[in-house]
Scaffold this active site. Structure first.
Site: not given
Length: 283
Positions: A126, A181, A218, A96, A37-39, A247, A215, A220, A243
């Site tokens: 997140s 991020y 909105d 990961h 969940k780091a991007g 952001g 990317t 994505m 998911f």
């Protein structure tokens, strides 16, 4: 859950651990690494478009999880080691895993790595929501329970602190680019340019603009190739939480109690002292 070298991992990952460790990297591979969940999904879409010179049509060829195999995940219908083995070069591969568990062939082949790092507080929030909706992961329990688990490193892929510190200390020994991020949110085009240069691609301003637009949050969020909507609800239940959720930088303020924030800051100061790695918790 299982454990490898004191790191909590999904049992399904432990079941194929020999295959993961014996994975054969290629010299032109690109590894994208991060704590969950780091991007990383965001950055892998950017990387794919960079390699495609901004060709949107080609980038829509398949869902993100098929384009970029996640080698330390072993759960149908998501591809793992076998899918990566069958892919043509150049491959983007996702992990990961903390640094010490990375398959040795990545270092032997001197593979380029992009490490995506996100501040710990937003990462925790997140990940909490992700564990609620991702049926492959253990149920996180209540927010208060999860806060304690995360702080102690008792979550899949282990301690956020150990993860970011391990990769940070290795960045000058290998071809590792750290991408934050918060920097991506602040100035996505600047960071896209940085990534493209690291990958040896000089792109025009026009192509950089196309990649930035495609990317953006909105776009994505509505892109079925990026938002995991092609996965069945028994794998990812987006009725619980989307998911691609917010952001934002600083959403942790909506979740952390005052006492939790004080506890977290105390632990953070202890663990991160002298590391030289600085995160922004808000912009």
């Amino acid at each position: 859950m299982g454990v490898v070298q004191d790191i909590p991992l999904l049992q399904t990952t432990c079941d194929i651990w020999d295959k993961i460790q014996n994975f054969q990297a290629r010299e032109d591979d690109i590894l994208i690494a991060s704590f969950p969940k780091a991007g990383s999904m965001w950055v892998q879409e950017i990387m794919d478009l960079i390699l495609l010179n901004g060709d949107i049509k080609k980038s829509m060829r398949a869902p993100c999880f098929l384009k970029v195999p996640f080698i330390d995940l072993n759960a149908a219908p998501l591809p793992s080691v076998e899918a990566a083995n069958g892919m043509e070069s150049p491959r983007i591969i996702k992990t990961h895993l903390p640094l010490q568990l990375i398959p040795p062939s990545f270092w032997e082949k001197n593979v380029k790595v992009i490490y995506v790092a996100r501040n710990a507080k937003d990462s925790m929030v997140s990940y909490f929501y992700f564990q609620k909706m991702n049926k492959m992961l253990p149920d996180p329990g209540t927010w208060n329970e999860y806060f304690s688990k995360f702080l102690a490193g008792n979550v899949p892929w282990g301690s956020w602190f150990d993860h970011v510190i391990g990769w940070w200390r290795a960045k000058d020994k290998h071809q590792i680019l750290f991408v934050f991020y918060e920097d991506m949110i602040e100035d996505p085009k600047r960071e896209i340019r940085k990534i493209s240069q690291f990958l040896g691609k000089e792109l025009t301003e026009e192509v950089l603009d196309i990649i930035q637009h495609h990317t953006s949050f909105d776009i994505m969020k509505e892109n079925p190739m990026a938002n995991l909507s092609t996965l069945p609800s028994f794998v990812i239940d987006q009725s619980i939480s989307p998911f691609i959720r917010k952001g934002k930088v600083g959403d942790w303020r909506n979740h952390f109690l005052v006492v939790q924030n004080a506890l977290f800051d105390e632990e953070y100061m202890k663990k991160m002292k002298g590391v030289g790695l600085n995160f922004r918790n808000e912009l």
